[in-house]
Design a protein around this motif. Structure first.
Motif, PDB file in Angstrom:
ATOM      1  N   ALA A 202       2.940  -9.696 -10.593  1.00 42.95           N
ATOM      2  CA  ALA A 202       3.549  -8.367 -10.483  1.00 42.95           C
ATOM      3  C   ALA A 202       2.442  -7.343 -10.267  1.00 42.95           C
ATOM      4  CB  ALA A 202       4.332  -8.030 -11.740  1.00 42.95           C
ATOM      5  N   VAL A 203       2.667  -6.412  -9.343  1.00 41.70           N
ATOM      6  CA  VAL A 203       1.641  -5.447  -8.944  1.00 41.70           C
ATOM      7  C   VAL A 203       2.196  -4.031  -9.012  1.00 41.70           C
ATOM      8  CG1 VAL A 203      -0.110  -4.902  -7.205  1.00 41.70           C
ATOM      9  CG2 VAL A 203       0.918  -7.196  -7.247  1.00 41.70           C
ATOM     10  N   SER A 204       1.391  -3.088  -9.517  1.00 40.20           N
ATOM     11  CA  SER A 204       1.779  -1.676  -9.462  1.00 40.20           C
ATOM     12  C   SER A 204       0.536  -0.794  -9.436  1.00 40.20           C
ATOM     13  CB  SER A 204       2.656  -1.297 -10.656  1.00 40.20           C
ATOM     14  OG  SER A 204       3.324  -0.072 -10.422  1.00 40.20           O
ATOM     15  N   GLY A 205       0.749   0.451  -8.988  1.00 36.64           N
ATOM     16  CA  GLY A 205      -0.322   1.419  -8.891  1.00 36.64           C
ATOM     17  C   GLY A 205      -0.611   1.760  -7.434  1.00 36.64           C
ATOM     18  N   PRO A 206      -1.477   2.718  -7.232  1.00 41.31           N
ATOM     19  CA  PRO A 206      -2.152   3.600  -8.171  1.00 41.31           C
ATOM     20  C   PRO A 206      -1.207   4.595  -8.878  1.00 41.31           C
ATOM     21  CG  PRO A 206      -3.366   3.494  -6.092  1.00 41.31           C
ATOM     22  CD  PRO A 206      -2.007   2.862  -5.868  1.00 41.31           C
ATOM     23  N   PHE A 207      -1.773   5.367  -9.780  1.00 36.33           N
ATOM     24  CA  PHE A 207      -1.046   6.386 -10.520  1.00 36.33           C
ATOM     25  C   PHE A 207      -0.660   7.502  -9.554  1.00 36.33           C
ATOM     26  CE2 PHE A 207      -0.653   9.764 -13.767  1.00 36.33           C
ATOM     27  CZ  PHE A 207       0.029   9.081 -14.764  1.00 36.33           C
ATOM     28  N   GLY A 208       0.645   7.693  -9.359  1.00 28.82           N
ATOM     29  CA  GLY A 208       1.122   8.686  -8.402  1.00 28.82           C
ATOM     30  C   GLY A 208       1.400   8.134  -7.025  1.00 28.82           C
ATOM     31  N   ALA A 209       1.244   6.802  -6.871  1.00 29.71           N
ATOM     32  CA  ALA A 209       1.524   6.151  -5.592  1.00 29.71           C
ATOM     33  C   ALA A 209       2.860   5.422  -5.672  1.00 29.71           C
ATOM     34  CB  ALA A 209       0.405   5.187  -5.238  1.00 29.71           C
TER      35      ALA A 209
ATOM     36  N   GLY B 205      -4.775   4.029 -11.853  1.00 25.27           N
ATOM     37  CA  GLY B 205      -4.243   4.380 -13.160  1.00 25.27           C
ATOM     38  C   GLY B 205      -3.370   3.305 -13.762  1.00 25.27           C
ATOM     39  N   PHE B 206      -2.778   2.450 -12.942  1.00 23.84           N
ATOM     40  CA  PHE B 206      -1.998   1.360 -13.499  1.00 23.84           C
ATOM     41  C   PHE B 206      -2.856   0.155 -13.834  1.00 23.84           C
ATOM     42  CE2 PHE B 206       1.478   4.026 -12.727  1.00 23.84           C
ATOM     43  CZ  PHE B 206       2.501   3.566 -13.546  1.00 23.84           C
ATOM     44  N   GLY B 207      -4.154   0.235 -13.555  1.00 27.20           N
ATOM     45  CA  GLY B 207      -5.082  -0.756 -14.080  1.00 27.20           C
ATOM     46  C   GLY B 207      -5.159  -0.664 -15.589  1.00 27.20           C
ATOM     47  N   GLY B 208      -5.230   0.562 -16.114  1.00 24.04           N
ATOM     48  CA  GLY B 208      -5.234   0.757 -17.559  1.00 24.04           C
ATOM     49  C   GLY B 208      -3.945   0.280 -18.191  1.00 24.04           C
TER      50      GLY B 208
ATOM     51  N   SER C  76      -0.022  -1.081  -3.723  1.00 24.25           N
ATOM     52  CA  SER C  76       0.500  -2.223  -4.480  1.00 24.25           C
ATOM     53  C   SER C  76       1.228  -3.212  -3.585  1.00 24.25           C
ATOM     54  CB  SER C  76       1.403  -1.751  -5.618  1.00 24.25           C
ATOM     55  OG  SER C  76       2.519  -1.039  -5.133  1.00 24.25           O
ATOM     56  N   GLY C  77       1.967  -2.706  -2.601  1.00 24.79           N
ATOM     57  CA  GLY C  77       2.638  -3.592  -1.665  1.00 24.79           C
ATOM     58  C   GLY C  77       1.659  -4.379  -0.810  1.00 24.79           C
ATOM     59  N   LEU C  78       0.588  -3.704  -0.406  1.00 21.71           N
ATOM     60  CA  LEU C  78      -0.441  -4.377   0.383  1.00 21.71           C
ATOM     61  C   LEU C  78      -1.066  -5.525  -0.408  1.00 21.71           C
ATOM     62  CD1 LEU C  78      -2.309  -4.463   2.914  1.00 21.71           C
ATOM     63  CD2 LEU C  78      -3.801  -2.854   1.704  1.00 21.71           C
TER      64      LEU C  78
END
Length: 334
Positions: free
Chosen positions: A53-60, A133-136, A66-68
């Motif tokens: 599962a992938v997400s981020g960046p913060f505000g993206a 930001g979604f790394g944190g 994340s899709g890439l």
């Protein structure tokens, strides 16, 4: 839960791969917020797959980085989802453009719930990727949930640390923190009176000449055809001013030292944000490093020479280490 309206046309900031199957999916978190995601599955794949599962960046949004990342990992044999966090993009949650260290961490855990119940996923082989930001948030999720067998945090921001201290501890005094608290509290009063939430604005535009290079890098991605997307707050009008209030009192990496499963932290050598990954590595291992790759047990800090923060958002600079990430997941999701 709200019925989501999902765009079916391909509106990503990257071309569609002919090596994967793509479809839209939804799942819900424990707060009853319905989340929207793009699922990427390797063509011709059979049996139960390892999943990410992938997400981020913060505000993206998932149509950007994340899709890439998710598509690249699917090309390398994983079933992947790239999801919009709560209050963002095509996902549910009201009011829009809010953020929460708890709810946004929960979004990753909900993604694991969803993946664990798919017939073509092995629930014992699930990992996550958090960008910026979604790394944190991803590291925080790994500290909570041992179902997450492997975690990658790419070009990570610790959103709690940056809100509390400012960049490079530039706002790290009690007086400065109280000033932030008073400003946000006053804005809450104003927002309630007005019945609307004031937006902080996305990436600055037009771009002044005297801004730091990393601001220019953000502009080159979020405000230009390379990365602009109409559902991205960074591309448009940004977060609600009060949207990140709770980060001031809730440190995301508090329990990072208790993560038992493998973590790979990836950062650019020239990224203004590199110290967040270095801090996370130190929290997890007790080892302090600056500007160099390091490994301690099953925790690794991988520094990409000459790369900036935004270089890891897409394939423009050609430095995102997809093969290294794939090898990391193959070694640890088995």
């Amino acid at each position: 839960m709200t019925t989501l309206q999902l765009t079916q046309e391909w509106d990503k900031k990257f071309p569609k791969s002919d090596k994967v199957e793509h479809r839209k999916v939804t799942f819900h978190n424990r707060y009853g917020i319905e989340l929207a995601a793009d699922m990427y599955t390797p063509k011709g794949a059979e049996g139960r797959l390892a999943a990410i599962a992938v997400s981020g960046p913060f505000g993206a949004v998932k149509e950007q980085s994340s899709g890439l990342y998710a598509q690249h990992m699917a090309e390398r044999g994983f079933l992947t989802i790239a999801f919009d966090p709560s209050f963002t993009g095509e996902s549910g949650g009201e009011p829009r453009r809010m953020a929460s260290p708890d709810i946004n961490t929960e979004d990753f855990l909900a993604a694991v719930d969803f993946l664990s119940n798919l017939d073509n996923v092995d629930p014992e082989r699930i990992g996550i990727i958090g960008i910026c930001g979604f790394g944190g948030m991803a590291v925080n999720a790994a500290a909570i949930d041992p179902r997450i067998k492997a975690t990658v945090a790419a070009t990570m921001y610790d959103m709690s640390k940056v809100n509390v201290e400012g960049y490079f501890k530039s706002e790290d005094t009690q007086a400065q923190r109280m000033e932030k608290r008073r400003a946000i509290a006053a804005q809450r009063t104003e927002d309630y009176k007005n019945g609307t939430y004031k937006r902080a604005g996305g990436v600055i535009d037009p771009l002044p000449e005297d801004v730091p290079q990393f601001v220019k890098d953000y502009h080159a991605y979020y405000k230009c055809p390379r990365g602009y997307h109409e559902r991205s707050g960074n591309s448009t009008d940004g977060w609600n001013v009060i949207g990140t209030q709770s980060f001031l009192n809730q440190p995301l990496l508090c329990w990072a030292h208790e993560i038992e499963n493998p973590v790979l932290l990836i950062h650019g050598e020239k990224a203004h944000s590199r110290y967040f990954s270095e801090y996370a590595f130190e929290r997890m291992t007790g080892k302090h490093v600056e500007g160099q790759s390091a490994k301690e047990g099953n925790k690794e800090l991988y520094i990409i020479p000459s790369a900036s923060h935004v270089d890891l958002y897409d394939d423009e600079a050609g430095v995102v280490p997809y093969d290294k990430m794939a090898d990391f997941f193959k070694a640890n999701l088995k």
